[in-house]
Design a protein around this motif. Structure first.
Motif, short mmCIF file in Angstrom:
data_model
loop_
_atom_site.label_atom_id
_atom_site.label_comp_id
_atom_site.label_asym_id
_atom_site.label_seq_id
_atom_site.Cartn_x
_atom_site.Cartn_y
_atom_site.Cartn_z
N ALA A 161 83.53 143.94 -91.01
CA ALA A 161 84.22 142.85 -91.71
C ALA A 161 85.16 142.13 -90.75
O ALA A 161 85.64 142.71 -89.77
CB ALA A 161 84.99 143.42 -92.90
N LEU A 162 85.44 140.86 -91.04
CA LEU A 162 86.24 140.04 -90.14
C LEU A 162 87.65 140.59 -89.90
O LEU A 162 88.21 140.45 -88.81
CB LEU A 162 86.35 138.61 -90.70
N GLU A 163 88.23 141.24 -90.92
CA GLU A 163 89.60 141.74 -90.74
C GLU A 163 89.67 142.81 -89.65
O GLU A 163 90.69 142.93 -88.96
CB GLU A 163 90.16 142.30 -92.06
N PHE A 164 88.58 143.55 -89.45
CA PHE A 164 88.59 144.57 -88.40
C PHE A 164 88.56 143.92 -87.01
O PHE A 164 89.14 144.45 -86.06
CB PHE A 164 87.40 145.52 -88.57
N ILE A 165 87.89 142.78 -86.91
CA ILE A 165 87.93 142.01 -85.65
C ILE A 165 89.36 141.53 -85.41
O ILE A 165 89.85 141.52 -84.27
CB ILE A 165 86.96 140.81 -85.71
N GLY A 166 90.04 141.12 -86.49
CA GLY A 166 91.42 140.67 -86.36
C GLY A 166 92.33 141.75 -85.81
O GLY A 166 93.10 141.52 -84.86
N PHE A 167 92.24 142.96 -86.37
CA PHE A 167 93.05 144.09 -85.87
C PHE A 167 92.68 144.42 -84.41
O PHE A 167 93.55 144.66 -83.57
CB PHE A 167 92.83 145.32 -86.75
N TYR A 168 91.39 144.42 -84.14
CA TYR A 168 90.90 144.77 -82.80
C TYR A 168 91.41 143.78 -81.75
O TYR A 168 91.94 144.18 -80.70
CB TYR A 168 89.37 144.79 -82.82
N ARG A 169 91.27 142.49 -82.03
CA ARG A 169 91.68 141.47 -81.05
C ARG A 169 93.19 141.42 -80.88
O ARG A 169 93.69 141.15 -79.79
CB ARG A 169 91.15 140.10 -81.47
N ALA A 170 93.94 141.67 -81.95
CA ALA A 170 95.40 141.70 -81.83
C ALA A 170 95.82 142.81 -80.88
O ALA A 170 96.67 142.62 -79.99
CB ALA A 170 96.03 141.91 -83.20
N ALA A 171 95.21 143.98 -81.03
CA ALA A 171 95.52 145.12 -80.16
C ALA A 171 95.11 144.85 -78.73
O ALA A 171 95.87 145.10 -77.78
CB ALA A 171 94.83 146.37 -80.69
N ILE A 172 93.90 144.32 -78.54
CA ILE A 172 93.38 144.05 -77.20
C ILE A 172 94.24 143.02 -76.48
O ILE A 172 94.50 143.12 -75.28
CB ILE A 172 91.91 143.57 -77.28
N THR A 173 94.67 141.98 -77.21
CA THR A 173 95.49 140.93 -76.59
C THR A 173 96.80 141.50 -76.06
O THR A 173 97.25 141.14 -74.96
CB THR A 173 95.78 139.82 -77.61
#
Length: 277
Positions: free
Chosen positions: A256-268
């Motif tokens: 789901a898109l929200e998991f991409i949101g959490f992932y990219r926030a952490a990676i950034t």
């Protein structure tokens, strides 16, 4: 002479570190604000679109920015006319490839949205091509600051971009919530216009010879050498694309898109700290 060269290299290294720090700190602040505003699902959608854009931008660059730095810097002191010929030729090549990339992305916007089973994706991708075009042109011209060893000016350019996109971010509130992601890309496009104008003003004042009509054209042997150079840069950029962006492309299909949101926030956050270190 060695002392002067060493001092210049050291100074430019410090300036380069400063530009990286400005870029990463600005990206970190922008990401935090964006993530809080959009919330996980829309932030995930934004990052999916941004990843697709960056893939097209990286492949579409074709190593032209690096070639511009290499060939203009090698000629501008002793052979300014030849440097200008390289600049004009590479600018035309950049424009043609960039326009082809924009058309390619517009044509594929609908199939991509179907692949990810997200109807909103198509419209956002079409809106984002404006940012793709302006950002790529801005990068092309700003790479000349490295060519002429004016890293200080590059820092100013980077600061203008980071500050302007953060300062302009409240404009997103004028959009309906369903258009917030598209609004973010319009804000980024506006920031790119500002930095592009700044770069052009500086370059036309300090390096007028680049923008004067040129009577010299690049020889066939020079073009052959240039494309041989671009060939290997293009191969490198394609492999780099898979290394940097394949994660979000895969995640976009399976989570789901929200998991991409959490992932990219952490990676950034992690990448920002890594870049500074």
């Amino acid at each position: 002479m060695k002392e002067r060269l060493g001092s210049r290299v050291f100074a430019n290294s410090i300036f380069n570190f400063t530009s990286v720090a400005v870029n990463r700190v600005g990206a970190l602040i922008f990401t935090i604000i964006l993530a809080r505003m959009l919330q996980p699902e829309l932030f995930g959608l934004y990052n999916l679109v941004l990843t697709i854009i960056l893939i097209v931008l990286t492949i579409g660059n074709f190593g032209i920015d690096e070639a511009l730095t290499r060939y203009v810097s090698a000629n501008y002191e002793k052979k300014p006319k030849k440097a200008r010929a390289y600049f004009i030729y590479l600018f035309k090549l950049k424009t043609y490839i960039l326009l082809a990339s924009v058309i390619f992305l517009i044509v594929l916007a609908k199939p991509i949205s179907i692949f990810y089973e997200n109807p909103e994706l198509s419209f956002i991708l079409i809106v984002s091509v404006l940012y793709l075009f302006l950002m790529s042109l801005s990068q092309f011209f700003s790479s000349l600051f490295y060519t002429f060893q004016k890293v200080k000016i590059y820092i100013v350019k980077e600061t203008i971009f980071q500050v302007s996109r953060i300062a302009l971010f409240p404009l997103i509130l004028f959009f309906a919530v369903s258009f917030w992601v598209s609004g973010v890309f319009l804000i980024l496009a506006l920031s790119s216009i500002i930095t592009l104008i700044f770069s052009l003003i500086i370059l036309t004042k300090k390096y007028k010879f680049l923008f004067i009509k040129n009577e010299i054209k690049i020889k066939k042997s020079d073009k052959k050498e240039l494309f041989n150079y671009l060939k290997f840069l293009a191969i490198g950029s394609i492999t780099g694309v898979f290394l940097l962006y394949v994660d979000v492309i895969i995640l976009g299909k399976f989570v789901a898109l929200e998991f991409i949101g959490f992932y990219r926030a952490a990676i950034t956050i992690v990448l920002s700290v890594m870049a500074i270190v």
